[in-house]
Write a protein that holds these residues in place. Structure first.
Motif, PDB file in Angstrom:
ATOM      1  N   ALA A 104       0.922  -1.951   0.239  1.00  0.00           N
ATOM      2  CA  ALA A 104       0.147   0.267  -0.339  1.00  0.00           C
ATOM      3  C   ALA A 104       0.822   1.020  -0.203  1.00  0.00           C
ATOM      4  O   ALA A 104       0.586   1.892  -0.706  1.00  0.00           O
ATOM      5  CB  ALA A 104      -0.943  -0.007   1.110  1.00  0.00           C
ATOM      6  N   LEU A 105       2.180   1.366   0.849  1.00  0.00           N
ATOM      7  CA  LEU A 105       2.328   2.397   0.964  1.00  0.00           C
ATOM      8  C   LEU A 105       3.459   2.708  -0.590  1.00  0.00           C
ATOM      9  O   LEU A 105       3.776   3.691  -1.237  1.00  0.00           O
ATOM     10  CB  LEU A 105       4.109   2.215   1.740  1.00  0.00           C
ATOM     11  N   LYS A 121       7.913   4.947   0.486  1.00  0.00           N
ATOM     12  CA  LYS A 121       8.844   3.864   1.122  1.00  0.00           C
ATOM     13  C   LYS A 121       9.558   4.569   2.718  1.00  0.00           C
ATOM     14  O   LYS A 121       8.940   5.075   2.963  1.00  0.00           O
ATOM     15  CB  LYS A 121      10.008   3.802  -0.054  1.00  0.00           C
ATOM     16  N   GLY A 122       8.794   3.333   3.883  1.00  0.00           N
ATOM     17  CA  GLY A 122       9.135   3.284   5.231  1.00  0.00           C
ATOM     18  C   GLY A 122       9.261   1.953   5.604  1.00  0.00           C
ATOM     19  O   GLY A 122       9.329   1.142   5.132  1.00  0.00           O
ATOM     20  N   SER A 123       9.045   2.463   7.394  1.00  0.00           N
ATOM     21  CA  SER A 123       9.705   1.798   8.350  1.00  0.00           C
ATOM     22  C   SER A 123       8.648   0.415   8.823  1.00  0.00           C
ATOM     23  O   SER A 123       7.949   1.943   9.820  1.00  0.00           O
ATOM     24  CB  SER A 123      10.747   1.897   8.694  1.00  0.00           C
ATOM     25  N   VAL A 124       8.446  -0.179   8.436  1.00  0.00           N
ATOM     26  CA  VAL A 124       7.217  -1.071   8.728  1.00  0.00           C
ATOM     27  C   VAL A 124       7.279  -1.903   9.880  1.00  0.00           C
ATOM     28  O   VAL A 124       8.518  -2.855   8.949  1.00  0.00           O
ATOM     29  CB  VAL A 124       6.184  -1.579   7.447  1.00  0.00           C
ATOM     30  N   VAL A 125       5.935  -1.994  10.772  1.00  0.00           N
ATOM     31  CA  VAL A 125       6.662  -3.048  11.993  1.00  0.00           C
ATOM     32  C   VAL A 125       5.782  -3.043  12.483  1.00  0.00           C
ATOM     33  O   VAL A 125       4.592  -2.535  12.487  1.00  0.00           O
ATOM     34  CB  VAL A 125       7.800  -2.284  13.200  1.00  0.00           C
ATOM     35  N   VAL A 126       5.622  -4.879  13.088  1.00  0.00           N
ATOM     36  CA  VAL A 126       4.400  -4.698  13.523  1.00  0.00           C
ATOM     37  C   VAL A 126       4.835  -3.965  14.731  1.00  0.00           C
ATOM     38  O   VAL A 126       5.097  -4.505  16.037  1.00  0.00           O
ATOM     39  CB  VAL A 126       3.484  -6.034  14.149  1.00  0.00           C
ATOM     40  N   ALA A 144       1.515  11.828   5.081  1.00  0.00           N
ATOM     41  CA  ALA A 144       1.685  13.464   4.366  1.00  0.00           C
ATOM     42  C   ALA A 144       2.174  14.081   5.138  1.00  0.00           C
ATOM     43  O   ALA A 144       3.222  14.894   4.676  1.00  0.00           O
ATOM     44  CB  ALA A 144       0.796  13.439   3.420  1.00  0.00           C
ATOM     45  N   ARG A 145       1.770  14.230   5.990  1.00  0.00           N
ATOM     46  CA  ARG A 145       1.939  15.454   7.545  1.00  0.00           C
ATOM     47  C   ARG A 145       3.207  15.257   8.582  1.00  0.00           C
ATOM     48  O   ARG A 145       4.003  15.907   8.745  1.00  0.00           O
ATOM     49  CB  ARG A 145       0.524  15.438   7.835  1.00  0.00           C
ATOM     50  N   ALA A 172       8.596   7.895   6.655  1.00  0.00           N
ATOM     51  CA  ALA A 172       7.706   7.526   5.021  1.00  0.00           C
ATOM     52  C   ALA A 172       8.056   8.794   4.437  1.00  0.00           C
ATOM     53  O   ALA A 172       8.154   9.759   4.875  1.00  0.00           O
ATOM     54  CB  ALA A 172       6.437   7.732   5.496  1.00  0.00           C
ATOM     55  N   ARG A 173       8.494   8.485   3.094  1.00  0.00           N
ATOM     56  CA  ARG A 173       9.146   9.347   2.449  1.00  0.00           C
ATOM     57  C   ARG A 173       8.748   8.496   1.181  1.00  0.00           C
ATOM     58  O   ARG A 173       8.608   7.258   0.542  1.00  0.00           O
ATOM     59  CB  ARG A 173      11.038   9.079   2.632  1.00  0.00           C
ATOM     60  N   SER A 174       9.287   9.426  -0.241  1.00  0.00           N
ATOM     61  CA  SER A 174       8.391   9.433  -1.295  1.00  0.00           C
ATOM     62  C   SER A 174       9.558   8.759  -2.112  1.00  0.00           C
ATOM     63  O   SER A 174      11.092   8.247  -1.550  1.00  0.00           O
ATOM     64  CB  SER A 174       9.370  10.971  -2.739  1.00  0.00           C
TER      65      SER A 174
END
Length: 163
Positions: free
Chosen positions: A69-70, A76-81, A116-117, A155-157
């Motif tokens: 989804a990102l 792209k970002g750091s995704v953790v549970v 975004a913010r 999260a970043r482009s």
């Protein structure tokens, strides 16, 4: 290489357990992810699916959905549970698969705005586990249901066509 094939390669490289479990990605349609695992390397002492394996497949489906989804948002970002729990409803008696869907079949507006913010956001997801061949519209009841919260930070482009 398709987006899904590139993502599967990344999962196997960055999460070695996914390779040992035999996780295979089947479909991503922008709102749901389907992935599977064979029973053979994931059995317990009773010949049914080991609870830890079933949990790992379900959490991988939800984590993977968040990552995809990102990517669809160009991020792209750091995704953790952050939190996760699973209810085991019936034994896993064959090869199995998990389906995770975006809430309401789309990326929640609150999640997108937060990314975004602030460059971060939280997403609450459910992944259902079923026995048998992967099917995006299963007719049977799930054998397990995972619920978890996933956090995205930084999260970043991202450059296009890169996973």
């Amino acid at each position: 290489m398709s987006q899904l094939a590139a993502f599967q390669k990344r999962i196997h490289e960055e999460i070695p357990l996914s390779r040992a479990l035999g996780i295979e990605l089947h479909s991503w349609d922008g709102s749901s992810l389907v992935l599977s695992a064979p029973l053979a390397p994931n059995t317990n002492h009773q010949g049914t699916g080991f609870g830890g394996s079933v949990y790992s497949v379900a959490v991988t489906a939800a984590w993977g959905l968040t990552e995809l989804a990102l990517a669809d948002l160009g991020l792209k970002g750091s995704v953790v549970v952050q939190t996760g729990s699973i209810d085991y409803l019936d034994p896993v008696t064959s090869d199995f698969y998990a389906i995770c869907r975006l809430p309401g079949e789309e990326i929640p507006e609150r999640f997108s705005k937060s990314l975004a913010r602030h460059g971060k956001g939280r997403l609450d997801l459910i992944a259902e586990v079923f026995c048998g061949a992967p099917d995006s519209s299963p007719q049977a009841d799930p054998v397990a249901v995972f619920q978890g919260r996933f956090v995205v930070q930084n999260a970043r482009s991202k450059p296009s066509l890169q996973f």
